[in-house]
Write a protein that holds these residues in place. Sequence first.
Motif, PDB file in Angstrom:
ATOM      1  N   GLN A  83     -15.612  -2.936  18.911  1.00 39.48           N
ATOM      2  CA  GLN A  83     -14.548  -2.047  18.476  1.00 39.48           C
ATOM      3  C   GLN A  83     -13.895  -2.437  17.151  1.00 39.48           C
ATOM      4  O   GLN A  83     -12.764  -2.890  17.102  1.00 39.48           O
ATOM      5  CB  GLN A  83     -13.496  -1.935  19.563  1.00 39.48           C
ATOM      6  CG  GLN A  83     -14.025  -1.361  20.844  1.00 39.48           C
ATOM      7  CD  GLN A  83     -12.965  -1.245  21.913  1.00 39.48           C
ATOM      8  OE1 GLN A  83     -11.798  -1.488  21.676  1.00 39.48           O
ATOM      9  NE2 GLN A  83     -13.383  -0.886  23.107  1.00 39.48           N
ATOM     10  N   GLY A  84     -14.597  -2.249  16.065  1.00 46.80           N
ATOM     11  CA  GLY A  84     -14.062  -2.527  14.742  1.00 46.80           C
ATOM     12  C   GLY A  84     -14.482  -3.862  14.172  1.00 46.80           C
ATOM     13  O   GLY A  84     -14.424  -4.065  12.965  1.00 46.80           O
ATOM     14  N   ASN A 123     -12.622  -3.565  10.754  1.00 41.71           N
ATOM     15  CA  ASN A 123     -12.278  -2.252  10.213  1.00 41.71           C
ATOM     16  C   ASN A 123     -11.129  -1.684  11.029  1.00 41.71           C
ATOM     17  O   ASN A 123     -11.286  -1.396  12.216  1.00 41.71           O
ATOM     18  CB  ASN A 123     -13.487  -1.316  10.272  1.00 41.71           C
ATOM     19  CG  ASN A 123     -14.597  -1.786   9.371  1.00 41.71           C
ATOM     20  OD1 ASN A 123     -14.385  -2.057   8.199  1.00 41.71           O
ATOM     21  ND2 ASN A 123     -15.794  -1.898   9.919  1.00 41.71           N
ATOM     22  N   PHE A 124      -9.980  -1.531  10.403  1.00 42.44           N
ATOM     23  CA  PHE A 124      -8.808  -0.976  11.066  1.00 42.44           C
ATOM     24  C   PHE A 124      -8.975   0.526  11.281  1.00 42.44           C
ATOM     25  O   PHE A 124      -9.871   1.146  10.702  1.00 42.44           O
ATOM     26  CB  PHE A 124      -7.553  -1.238  10.219  1.00 42.44           C
ATOM     27  CG  PHE A 124      -7.153  -2.685  10.167  1.00 42.44           C
ATOM     28  CD1 PHE A 124      -6.292  -3.217  11.111  1.00 42.44           C
ATOM     29  CD2 PHE A 124      -7.639  -3.515   9.169  1.00 42.44           C
ATOM     30  CE1 PHE A 124      -5.914  -4.543  11.059  1.00 42.44           C
ATOM     31  CE2 PHE A 124      -7.279  -4.854   9.115  1.00 42.44           C
ATOM     32  CZ  PHE A 124      -6.418  -5.368  10.061  1.00 42.44           C
ATOM     33  N   ASP A 125      -8.092   1.122  12.103  1.00 44.83           N
ATOM     34  CA  ASP A 125      -8.113   2.570  12.310  1.00 44.83           C
ATOM     35  C   ASP A 125      -7.745   3.307  11.025  1.00 44.83           C
ATOM     36  O   ASP A 125      -8.157   4.436  10.813  1.00 44.83           O
ATOM     37  CB  ASP A 125      -7.161   2.963  13.435  1.00 44.83           C
ATOM     38  CG  ASP A 125      -7.667   2.494  14.793  1.00 44.83           C
ATOM     39  OD1 ASP A 125      -8.895   2.305  14.944  1.00 44.83           O
ATOM     40  OD2 ASP A 125      -6.835   2.308  15.708  1.00 44.83           O
ATOM     41  N   ILE A 126      -6.932   2.693  10.193  1.00 39.47           N
ATOM     42  CA  ILE A 126      -6.662   3.225   8.858  1.00 39.47           C
ATOM     43  C   ILE A 126      -7.818   2.774   7.958  1.00 39.47           C
ATOM     44  O   ILE A 126      -8.578   1.883   8.336  1.00 39.47           O
ATOM     45  CB  ILE A 126      -5.289   2.723   8.330  1.00 39.47           C
ATOM     46  CG1 ILE A 126      -5.256   1.195   8.263  1.00 39.47           C
ATOM     47  CG2 ILE A 126      -4.165   3.265   9.200  1.00 39.47           C
ATOM     48  CD1 ILE A 126      -4.013   0.633   7.628  1.00 39.47           C
TER      49      ILE A 126
END
Length: 166
Positions: A83-84, A123-126
Amino acid sequence: MKKLFLCTLMLLGLAWGTQAQDISKNALGLRLGNNDGFGGEVSYQRGLSRNNRLELDLGFRNSNDVNAYKLVGLYQWVWDIDQGFNWYAGVGGGIGSWSYNHAGSSNSGTFILATGDIGIEYNFDIPLQLSLDLHPEFYLNNTGANKFRENSFGPDLGLGIRYRFQ
């Protein structure tokens, strides 16, 4: 026997493909490294496929006695952790130039280098990406470059921050 081998190969390929991580089409930012004073690098990543990308880093060094720049290109493979979080590895090369001027003594030259790359990123959600990686660099210098580089190996540990976009 051939059918069994082909079926096994296809199943492995399918399993590998389902673990592939979609990576950003483009990412631009800074990579702050420590190898021989190459403090800041402008870093650009270009996604080539679901789990491969190209990274270009342009580094500058400006101190009292030495001015230098280097351009490094890396081909990277990217794997999903969770997840990222991704980890990646790659290979590449680069070229650079340096000039030395101290107490009336001056010298300059060029160098080429071969490098690898291994690191981890989030990798962030932004559209923001943070990374930590290691570039072991092997320098192939001209004779005068030994005044700039004391040896032909430099481990470049770097922290990157990039803006991701399409």
